[in-house]
Design an enzyme around this catalytic site. Structure first.
Site, PDB file in Angstrom:
ATOM      1  N   LYS A  11      37.102  40.697  30.304  1.00  0.00           N
ATOM      2  CA  LYS A  11      37.743  39.669  29.909  1.00  0.00           C
ATOM      3  C   LYS A  11      37.114  39.241  28.733  1.00  0.00           C
ATOM      4  CE  LYS A  11      41.913  39.402  33.074  1.00  0.00           C
ATOM      5  NZ  LYS A  11      42.468  39.530  33.135  1.00  0.00           N
ATOM      6  N   SER A  24      43.911  37.102  29.424  1.00  0.00           N
ATOM      7  CA  SER A  24      43.344  37.185  29.041  1.00  0.00           C
ATOM      8  C   SER A  24      42.744  36.095  30.310  1.00  0.00           C
ATOM      9  CB  SER A  24      42.839  36.586  28.348  1.00  0.00           C
ATOM     10  OG  SER A  24      40.842  36.704  27.695  1.00  0.00           O
ATOM     11  N   ALA A  45      33.806  40.409  31.631  1.00  0.00           N
ATOM     12  CA  ALA A  45      33.118  42.112  30.938  1.00  0.00           C
ATOM     13  C   ALA A  45      34.555  42.908  30.018  1.00  0.00           C
ATOM     14  CB  ALA A  45      32.164  42.838  30.887  1.00  0.00           C
ATOM     15  N   THR A  54      47.029  31.706  43.513  1.00  0.00           N
ATOM     16  CA  THR A  54      47.828  33.122  43.417  1.00  0.00           C
ATOM     17  C   THR A  54      47.207  33.266  44.341  1.00  0.00           C
ATOM     18  OG1 THR A  54      46.730  34.040  41.879  1.00  0.00           O
ATOM     19  CG2 THR A  54      48.212  33.215  41.250  1.00  0.00           C
ATOM     20  N   GLY A 101      51.756  43.931  36.834  1.00  0.00           N
ATOM     21  CA  GLY A 101      51.471  42.643  38.059  1.00  0.00           C
ATOM     22  C   GLY A 101      52.668  41.833  38.453  1.00  0.00           C
ATOM     23  N   ASP A 113      51.167  52.206  39.518  1.00  0.00           N
ATOM     24  CA  ASP A 113      49.308  52.238  39.697  1.00  0.00           C
ATOM     25  C   ASP A 113      49.109  51.887  38.111  1.00  0.00           C
ATOM     26  OD1 ASP A 113      46.430  52.037  39.436  1.00  0.00           O
ATOM     27  OD2 ASP A 113      46.983  53.185  41.252  1.00  0.00           O
ATOM     28  N   SER A 136      54.522  42.078  41.440  1.00  0.00           N
ATOM     29  CA  SER A 136      54.233  41.458  42.803  1.00  0.00           C
ATOM     30  C   SER A 136      53.901  40.643  43.450  1.00  0.00           C
ATOM     31  CB  SER A 136      53.732  42.946  43.559  1.00  0.00           C
ATOM     32  OG  SER A 136      52.384  43.549  42.818  1.00  0.00           O
ATOM     33  N   SER A 137      53.347  40.031  42.267  1.00  0.00           N
ATOM     34  CA  SER A 137      52.764  38.704  43.336  1.00  0.00           C
ATOM     35  C   SER A 137      52.354  37.588  41.850  1.00  0.00           C
ATOM     36  CB  SER A 137      51.239  39.098  43.786  1.00  0.00           C
ATOM     37  OG  SER A 137      50.219  38.378  44.255  1.00  0.00           O
ATOM     38  N   GLY A 138      51.584  36.603  42.874  1.00  0.00           N
ATOM     39  CA  GLY A 138      51.663  35.071  41.609  1.00  0.00           C
ATOM     40  C   GLY A 138      52.306  35.056  40.088  1.00  0.00           C
ATOM     41  N   TYR A 147      33.765  41.246  35.663  1.00  0.00           N
ATOM     42  CA  TYR A 147      35.855  40.447  35.403  1.00  0.00           C
ATOM     43  C   TYR A 147      35.005  39.959  33.804  1.00  0.00           C
ATOM     44  CZ  TYR A 147      39.144  37.771  35.787  1.00  0.00           C
ATOM     45  OH  TYR A 147      40.660  37.160  35.506  1.00  0.00           O
TER      46      TYR A 147
HETATM   47  P1  NAP Z   1      47.369  38.160  41.787  1.00  0.00           P
HETATM   48  O1  NAP Z   1      48.514  37.433  42.884  1.00  0.00           O
HETATM   49  O2  NAP Z   1      46.714  39.414  42.840  1.00  0.00           O
HETATM   50  O3  NAP Z   1      48.341  39.231  41.003  1.00  0.00           O
HETATM   51  C1  NAP Z   1      48.026  40.645  40.325  1.00  0.00           C
HETATM   52  C2  NAP Z   1      48.464  41.136  39.838  1.00  0.00           C
HETATM   53  O4  NAP Z   1      47.783  42.665  39.569  1.00  0.00           O
HETATM   54  C3  NAP Z   1      49.502  41.865  41.363  1.00  0.00           C
HETATM   55  O5  NAP Z   1      51.188  42.271  41.262  1.00  0.00           O
HETATM   56  C4  NAP Z   1      49.161  43.378  41.349  1.00  0.00           C
HETATM   57  O6  NAP Z   1      50.279  43.867  42.014  1.00  0.00           O
HETATM   58  C5  NAP Z   1      48.809  44.026  40.067  1.00  0.00           C
HETATM   59  N1  NAP Z   1      47.783  45.099  39.886  1.00  0.00           N
HETATM   60  C6  NAP Z   1      45.893  45.105  40.276  1.00  0.00           C
HETATM   61  N2  NAP Z   1      45.673  46.260  39.942  1.00  0.00           N
HETATM   62  C7  NAP Z   1      46.962  46.646  39.880  1.00  0.00           C
HETATM   63  C8  NAP Z   1      47.027  48.058  39.589  1.00  0.00           C
HETATM   64  N3  NAP Z   1      45.858  48.913  39.931  1.00  0.00           N
HETATM   65  N4  NAP Z   1      47.884  48.942  39.565  1.00  0.00           N
HETATM   66  C9  NAP Z   1      48.846  48.038  38.633  1.00  0.00           C
HETATM   67  N5  NAP Z   1      48.909  46.559  39.315  1.00  0.00           N
HETATM   68  C10 NAP Z   1      47.632  45.637  39.746  1.00  0.00           C
HETATM   69  O7  NAP Z   1      46.897  37.265  41.102  1.00  0.00           O
HETATM   70  P2  NAP Z   1      47.489  36.735  39.379  1.00  0.00           P
HETATM   71  O8  NAP Z   1      45.803  35.291  39.893  1.00  0.00           O
HETATM   72  O9  NAP Z   1      48.446  35.995  39.336  1.00  0.00           O
HETATM   73  O10 NAP Z   1      46.733  37.380  38.091  1.00  0.00           O
HETATM   74  C11 NAP Z   1      47.553  37.788  37.234  1.00  0.00           C
HETATM   75  C12 NAP Z   1      46.455  37.805  36.362  1.00  0.00           C
HETATM   76  O11 NAP Z   1      46.267  36.343  35.584  1.00  0.00           O
HETATM   77  C13 NAP Z   1      45.098  38.698  35.986  1.00  0.00           C
HETATM   78  O12 NAP Z   1      44.793  39.525  34.666  1.00  0.00           O
HETATM   79  C14 NAP Z   1      43.985  37.515  36.054  1.00  0.00           C
HETATM   80  O13 NAP Z   1      42.504  38.050  35.931  1.00  0.00           O
HETATM   81  C15 NAP Z   1      44.222  36.693  35.284  1.00  0.00           C
HETATM   82  N6  NAP Z   1      43.706  35.618  35.477  1.00  0.00           N
HETATM   83  C16 NAP Z   1      44.431  34.779  37.059  1.00  0.00           C
HETATM   84  C17 NAP Z   1      43.371  33.760  37.076  1.00  0.00           C
HETATM   85  C18 NAP Z   1      43.829  32.748  38.443  1.00  0.00           C
HETATM   86  O14 NAP Z   1      43.363  31.370  38.534  1.00  0.00           O
HETATM   87  N7  NAP Z   1      45.231  33.074  39.041  1.00  0.00           N
HETATM   88  C19 NAP Z   1      42.558  33.060  35.962  1.00  0.00           C
HETATM   89  C20 NAP Z   1      43.046  33.821  35.038  1.00  0.00           C
HETATM   90  C21 NAP Z   1      43.130  35.150  34.580  1.00  0.00           C
HETATM   91  P3  NAP Z   1      49.721  46.009  42.694  1.00  0.00           P
HETATM   92  O15 NAP Z   1      48.635  45.033  44.119  1.00  0.00           O
HETATM   93  O16 NAP Z   1      51.010  45.732  44.253  1.00  0.00           O
HETATM   94  O17 NAP Z   1      49.702  46.624  42.225  1.00  0.00           O
END
Ligand code: NAP
Length: 273
Positions: free
Chosen positions: A149, A131, A147, A180, A9, A53, A11-13, A145
């Site tokens: 985590k 998580s 479920a 993100t 993951g 993926d 590519s972002s956030g 979601y």
């Molecule tokens: P994000 O900016 O949407 O980044 C999500 C990343 O996951 C992207 O790089 C995306 O890459 C990758 N991803 C999604 N589906 C994928 C797939 N099928 N194969 C490979 N890569 C995949 O969100 P983020 O907030 O940074 O999320 C990162 C983690 O933090 C997640 O597990 C999320 O549940 C957790 N989290 C986030 C928050 C929050 O408030 N942001 C809070 C608690 C937990 P591609 O689309 O390029 O594949």
């Protein structure tokens, strides 16, 4: 000492920020995601970008092999790729629910299984799983979601025990609200699938509250707070089993721990009234 690290993951956030920070700290970093074009900054910074993926078992196997061929080892797996399917249980298709588990649990498990044999041979390694505070708490419209985590929390605890004899640490990161792309991926499909259903107004309220938070400067924490935790866990001789950071995470987890279910339900439902 410089570590060989795979960040999913990236590519972002959170994943992207953490990958860039770990490169600056002198590590050999491989970022993986579907959108490789969004990881060019990682390459420019001296890291590597791999197409993945996470639901594709063959790709997962191939990228771990590629890292081993190039570096001879893998020290840290940061399992971070994930997204949120939101919507009432009644309105989320089983295909969407299945996909949520395929990414957040089975995809994560798959890449972990590929890495474990190498870490076992090395007699050391760290597996860091993202998580969420959502792995302990819950919200309406978030069943699938949460479920995944909640499952990841239990799965990681079991894995920690079984990998301990081999010198491999399993660490859980529980972020709160982090700015993100997470919100964008979550709220539009939720509003779409709730249209014309009895859950429409709740969904609109939740979507508006989420959007306002993501849009408002300073309402959420920056990804750096999680990158710092990951870096700390990597440096620690004996990492903690869980690290918590980000907006709302500590107070929410405190309330969940000490309040009864009904009192906690009330607090959560007040947010979507
Ligand atoms: P994000 O900016 O949407 O980044 C999500 C990343 O996951 C992207 O790089 C995306 O890459 C990758 N991803 C999604 N589906 C994928 C797939 N099928 N194969 C490979 N890569 C995949 O969100 P983020 O907030 O940074 O999320 C990162 C983690 O933090 C997640 O597990 C999320 O549940 C957790 N989290 C986030 C928050 C929050 O408030 N942001 C809070 C608690 C937990 P591609 O689309 O390029 O594949």
């Amino acid at each position: 000492m410089s570590k060989v690290i795979l960040v999913t993951g990236a590519s972002s956030g959170i994943g992207k920020y953490t990958a860039l920070q770990l490169i600056r700290e002198g590590h050999i970093v491989y970022g993986a995601a579907r959108r490789t074009e969004k990881m060019q900054d990682i390459v420019s910074a001296g890291g590597h970008a791999l197409a993945l993926d996470i639901t594709d078992a063959e790709q997962a196997k191939a990228i771990v092999r590629q890292i081993i061929d190039a570096e001879g080892r893998i020290d840290v797996l940061f399992n971070n790729a994930g997204y949120a399917v939101y919507g009432a249980v009644e309105t989320v298709s089983m295909a969407d629910a299945q996909k949520q588990f395929d990414v957040n649990i089975f995809g994560l498990a798959n890449i972990t299984k590929e890495v474990i044999p190498y870490m076992r041979q090395q007699k050391r390694g760290k597996i860091i799983n993202t998580s969420s505070m959502g792995g302990k708490i819950y919200t309406p419209l978030g069943a699938w979601y949460h479920a995944t985590k909640h499952a990841l929390e239990g799965w990681s605890d079991c894995l920690r025990l079984e990998l301990k004899p081999f010198g491999i640490d399993v660490v859980i990161i529980e972020p709160g609200g982090i700015k993100t792309e997470f919100g964008d991926v979550m709220y539009e499909p939720m509003v779409e699938r709730s249209k014309g259903t009895p859950y429409e107004s709740m969904s609109n309220l939740l979507s508006k509250a989420t959007k306002d938070m993501y849009d408002k400067e300073g309402a959420l924490s920056p990804p750096k707070v999680i990158a710092d935790l990951v870096s700390k866990a990597i440096r620690a001789k004996k990492p903690k089993t869980r690290y918590v950071a980000g907006k709302f995470a500590k107070p929410m987890l405190f309330m969940r721990k000490w309040l009864g279910d009904r009192a906690f339900d009330k607090i959560i439902m007040n947010q979507v009234k």
